[in-house]
Design a protein around this motif. Structure first.
Motif, PDB file in Angstrom:
ATOM      1  N   LYS A 312      76.515  61.044 -33.292  1.00 39.65           N
ATOM      2  CA  LYS A 312      76.766  59.890 -32.416  1.00 39.65           C
ATOM      3  C   LYS A 312      78.135  60.026 -31.748  1.00 39.65           C
ATOM      4  N   PHE A 313      79.136  60.339 -32.548  1.00 37.53           N
ATOM      5  CA  PHE A 313      80.483  60.506 -31.999  1.00 37.53           C
ATOM      6  C   PHE A 313      80.513  61.638 -30.980  1.00 37.53           C
ATOM      7  N   PHE A 314      79.834  62.743 -31.285  1.00 38.17           N
ATOM      8  CA  PHE A 314      79.834  63.882 -30.367  1.00 38.17           C
ATOM      9  C   PHE A 314      79.150  63.543 -29.043  1.00 38.17           C
ATOM     10  N   VAL A 315      78.042  62.826 -29.095  1.00 39.99           N
ATOM     11  CA  VAL A 315      77.314  62.482 -27.870  1.00 39.99           C
ATOM     12  C   VAL A 315      78.167  61.610 -26.961  1.00 39.99           C
ATOM     13  N   VAL A 316      78.799  60.586 -27.521  1.00 35.22           N
ATOM     14  CA  VAL A 316      79.647  59.708 -26.709  1.00 35.22           C
ATOM     15  C   VAL A 316      80.871  60.469 -26.209  1.00 35.22           C
ATOM     16  N   ALA A 317      81.424  61.345 -27.044  1.00 37.47           N
ATOM     17  CA  ALA A 317      82.603  62.117 -26.636  1.00 37.47           C
ATOM     18  C   ALA A 317      82.279  62.998 -25.433  1.00 37.47           C
ATOM     19  N   ILE A 318      81.179  63.728 -25.505  1.00 35.14           N
ATOM     20  CA  ILE A 318      80.820  64.626 -24.401  1.00 35.14           C
ATOM     21  C   ILE A 318      80.481  63.827 -23.153  1.00 35.14           C
ATOM     22  N   THR A 319      79.833  62.683 -23.330  1.00 34.89           N
ATOM     23  CA  THR A 319      79.526  61.815 -22.185  1.00 34.89           C
ATOM     24  C   THR A 319      80.807  61.292 -21.548  1.00 34.89           C
ATOM     25  N   ALA A 320      81.774  60.892 -22.370  1.00 35.55           N
ATOM     26  CA  ALA A 320      83.063  60.427 -21.844  1.00 35.55           C
ATOM     27  C   ALA A 320      83.785  61.540 -21.101  1.00 35.55           C
ATOM     28  N   TYR A 321      83.665  62.760 -21.618  1.00 36.29           N
ATOM     29  CA  TYR A 321      84.241  63.915 -20.917  1.00 36.29           C
ATOM     30  C   TYR A 321      83.607  64.066 -19.539  1.00 36.29           C
ATOM     31  N   LEU A 383      79.776  52.888 -43.242  1.00 38.25           N
ATOM     32  CA  LEU A 383      81.104  52.588 -42.723  1.00 38.25           C
ATOM     33  C   LEU A 383      81.410  53.448 -41.500  1.00 38.25           C
ATOM     34  N   ALA A 384      80.954  54.704 -41.516  1.00 38.71           N
ATOM     35  CA  ALA A 384      81.149  55.573 -40.356  1.00 38.71           C
ATOM     36  C   ALA A 384      80.394  55.041 -39.144  1.00 38.71           C
ATOM     37  N   ASN A 385      79.188  54.509 -39.368  1.00 38.67           N
ATOM     38  CA  ASN A 385      78.433  53.897 -38.270  1.00 38.67           C
ATOM     39  C   ASN A 385      79.131  52.645 -37.752  1.00 38.67           C
ATOM     40  N   TYR A 386      79.707  51.857 -38.649  1.00 42.73           N
ATOM     41  CA  TYR A 386      80.492  50.694 -38.215  1.00 42.73           C
ATOM     42  C   TYR A 386      81.653  51.147 -37.326  1.00 42.73           C
ATOM     43  N   HIS A 387      82.331  52.208 -37.759  1.00 50.98           N
ATOM     44  CA  HIS A 387      83.434  52.754 -36.957  1.00 50.98           C
ATOM     45  C   HIS A 387      82.937  53.136 -35.565  1.00 50.98           C
ATOM     46  N   PHE A 388      81.781  53.807 -35.508  1.00 51.88           N
ATOM     47  CA  PHE A 388      81.257  54.238 -34.213  1.00 51.88           C
ATOM     48  C   PHE A 388      81.038  53.055 -33.278  1.00 51.88           C
TER      49      PHE A 388
END
Length: 720
Positions: A312-321, A383-388
């Motif tokens: 999830k973090f990687f997908v949003v990160a690459i999209t933000a890039y 908790l990691a999903n909450y962070h996301f």
């Protein structure tokens, strides 16, 4: 041939791991405190009792902590982990690895001490003064030796795409940092130095560095991490090796040319501005090539994205890039740049990259690596999903209000009524209308910071239940010697990947060409900066005042660049000329306008107005969000190094005579006395400060500098 056994050095990885977490929390916390200063300007300084907590000093601390402490340690973390495994070897030297780690942390601590103290060069993302700059270069060399040594002793013949980006980061950041930070100390016993470049030249070199610090510190190393960790987390190969090659070489070649798009409509020669625009627009193609390669690597793994917070973090990160690298080239078009530059739109754009691309990519890497380093499962996936989700919502609440604020600023600044008069002639009116946007930004920052704190808790808990083993046993076949010539049917790039030194040289050449073509002609061709005979060097008191202006970080909110727009000429005065800045070491054009431009502020207000404005801006500008600077009337002006400053400036080309240097202190005292006498015209000043020896205080030097701004060009106009 038998396999060789060896151990991967996980201890250095863990050291950078926890440094990334620590400095991530610190950097984001400082940024959050700075965001609330837009709503409560004096809450940190306690009405001026703590000058080191003022906005102008904390803002560069935040940017340095976020970029070099958080992202820097995150890059080193991923590099040390991935290089060992990609090259099938331990790092070249454990000792150099530790020197690199502790040297980098020392640099961060020195920055955290000096920047709040006002020890700053004023250059954006390069504020550290000369002793720390030298340390940065030395530590970078240590890292470089360790990297190259590891590449030479590798057991894997071909270097993987991630390492291409690490190599380009190594050589290009070295070039950028050294050239931009060429400076001359006023004395070996002083922190103070002056840039060897002045005015327009300094602006060009700075934004060649500034833009490419983003390119080669926040982008290329992160792309290297993307190419390693995304395939690992998804358990899928990189989508296209051929696209990787095109992406890498076109990106590093084109990126380096794009710096001038930060200086459109400025006093920079038009040919450089246009060159920067052309290459900025071209930049979208390699940038999106990288985004596409990253996202399509997840083909066949999208079902995992629903459950795995790392992906999830990687997908949003690459999209933000992808979003940031689409918007950047668009902002290089002059018609869009005319709207966005100096506004909060740019701040929103930058934070899509830093919060979304850098912050989320590193968060995903931290979650993935903690399981590998401690040989256990994540303490809490929930908790990691909450962070996301908290972080994602935080990015939206942070960036969207700034886009709205940016549009509002641009249109309010440019709006005329039917009679041809500025509707919002008072700049402060354009500030008060966007305060709600600043409040929403602070709320978004609070959410993002909260999410990262949840990450820190999760990682600490995971480490507590995991294994304490530092090193990891591995084995690989030794590398056989083969001919240096291309083998039959061996591709050119495949051959190049095993020629590490040649690869490194070519990567350097690819990035050096753009800077050389843009900077060298500007430095050597005099016609690029037409002379204005009325422009004279600053007086000794004005030199001291300018240094105080730099110390307090005034250029973080105020520009010194009037662009050739009707709205700006009407609001501020004659547009700025290249020849006006020849004695500005360094340049102070700024990159945003939280307050009005000050390049023509000389004689606009009397000395008492400036005095009262610095004491408490609300007394002269009701509703102002500028902080108070009462320490300027308490601090005695220290001009013990004045002659050393003038001698240094003379060495750099400022035409001070020996008589002017030897008589500098007397000249300073005489000008200070005249300003102090003029302040007595205000009965309130006489009542409150008549016996305070104001002519000896720092406020007088700052007033002298502000009253000088724009006066040379006015003298030239009067002469004509």
């Amino acid at each position: 041939m038998e396999k060789q056994q060896f151990y991967y050095d996980n201890k250095i990885v863990k050291m950078f791991f926890w440094a990334t977490v620590l400095w991530g929390v610190v950097g984001m916390l400082v940024g959050l405190l700075v965001a609330y200063l837009f709503l409560f300007p004096n809450y940190l300084t306690f009405a001026g009792a703590q000058p080191w907590l003022g906005f102008g000093r904390l803002r560069p601390l935040h940017t340095n902590a976020a970029i070099f402490a958080f992202v820097g340690n995150g890059f080193f973390l991923g590099m040390y982990y991935s290089m060992q495994r990609l090259l099938k070897t331990r790092m070249f030297s454990d000792f150099l690895s530790r020197v690199h780690f502790w040297g980098w942390q020392l640099i961060i601590v020195l920055a955290a001490v000096t920047l709040p103290l006002g020890i700053s060069s004023s250059k954006e993302y390069a504020e550290l003064q000369w002793p720390i700059d030298i340390l940065v270069v030395l530590v970078w060399v240590v890292m470089g030796i360790n990297m190259i040594g590891t590449l030479i002793k590798r057991r894997q013949r071909h270097i993987y795409v991630a390492i291409w980006f690490y190599i380009s980061t190594l050589v290009t950041i070295a070039m950028l940092y050294i050239v931009n930070n060429l400076e001359l100390p006023i004395a070996m016993s002083s922190w103070k130095s002056y840039s060897v470049f002045s005015g327009v030249k300094d602006a060009m070199v700075q934004w060649w560095y500034g833009h490419n610090a983003v390119a080669f510190f926040l982008t290329t190393p992160m792309l290297g991490l993307m190419y390693y960790f995304v395939p690992k987390a998804a358990n899928r190969p990189v989508y296209s090796y051929r696209l990787s090659i095109i992406h890498f070489w076109t990106l590093i070649f084109i990126y380096i040319w794009a710096g001038p798009h930060h200086l459109l409509y400025s006093a920079l020669p038009d040919w450089i501005q246009n060159l920067g625009t052309v290459f900025s627009v071209m930049l979208i193609f390699p940038s999106w090539g990288g985004m596409i390669n990253g996202l399509l690597t997840l083909r066949g793994a999208w079902d995992k994205v629903r459950e795995d917070p790392v992906l999830k973090f990687f997908v949003v990160a690459i999209t933000a890039y992808g979003m940031a690298t689409f918007e950047g080239p668009m902002l290089s078009f002059k018609n869009l740049n005319a709207i966005a530059h100096f506004t909060d739109w740019i701040v929103g754009h930058v934070h899509i990259g830093t919060l979304g691309w850098n912050g989320f990519l590193l968060s995903g890497i931290l979650y993935w690596l903690v399981k590998k380093l401690y040989k256990t499962e994540l303490w809490s996936t929930k908790l990691a999903n909450y962070h996301f989700w908290i972080g994602t919502i935080g990015i939206l609440f942070y960036s969207m209000p700034l886009y709205i604020a940016g549009f509002a600023q641009a249109f309010l600044w440019k709006q005329f009524d039917e009679s041809g008069t500025l509707v919002y002639g008072n700049f402060l009116e354009t500030v008060t209308q966007i305060i709600p946007m600043y409040a929403m930004r602070a709320f978004g920052g609070t959410l993002y910071f909260t999410g990262f704190v949840l990450l820190a808790i999760n990682l600490l808990k995971t480490a507590a239940i995991g294994s304490k083993v530092e090193d990891e046993l591995a084995e690989a076949m030794p590398l056989e010697k083969i001919s240096g010539q291309r083998a039959t049917k061996e591709g050119i790039h495949t051959w190049l990947e095993r020629k590490v030194v040649l690869f490194t040289v070519l990567a350097f050449v690819a990035t050096a060409i753009g800077g050389a073509v843009q900077i060298i002609p500007l430095l050597v061709v005099k016609s690029n900066i037409p002379e204005i005979t009325s422009v004279k060097p600053y007086t000794p008191l004005e030199v001291e005042g300018r240094d105080i202006y730099i110390r307090e970080g005034c250029n973080n909110c105020h520009s010194q660049l009037v662009r050739p727009f009707r709205s700006e000429v009407e609001r501020y005065g004659e547009y700025s000329k290249a020849g006006e800045y020849v004695y500005d070491f360094p340049f102070l054009w700024g990159s945003r306008r939280t307050g009005p431009d000050v390049h023509r502020i000389g004689s606009k207000y009397n000395n008492n107005w400036h005095f009262n404005h610095m004491m408490d801006p609300r007394t002269t500008s009701e509703g102002s969000i500028m902080p108070m600077y009462p320490w300027l009337i308490k601090n005695t002006l220290d001009y013990s190094m004045l002659e050393a400053k003038l001698k240094t400036l003379k060495t750099l080309g400022v035409p001070y005579t020996e008589a002017e240097i030897t008589g500098a202190k007397a000249n300073l005292e005489a000008q200070a006395k005249l300003i102090e006498e003029s302040l007595h015209q205000d009965p309130e000043f006489v009542k409150n400060y008549a016996d305070s020896k104001i002519q000896e205080k720092e406020i007088v030097a700052l007033i002298a500098y502000l009253q000088r701004l724009g006066m040379d060009i006015k003298a030239n106009q009067n002469a004509q």
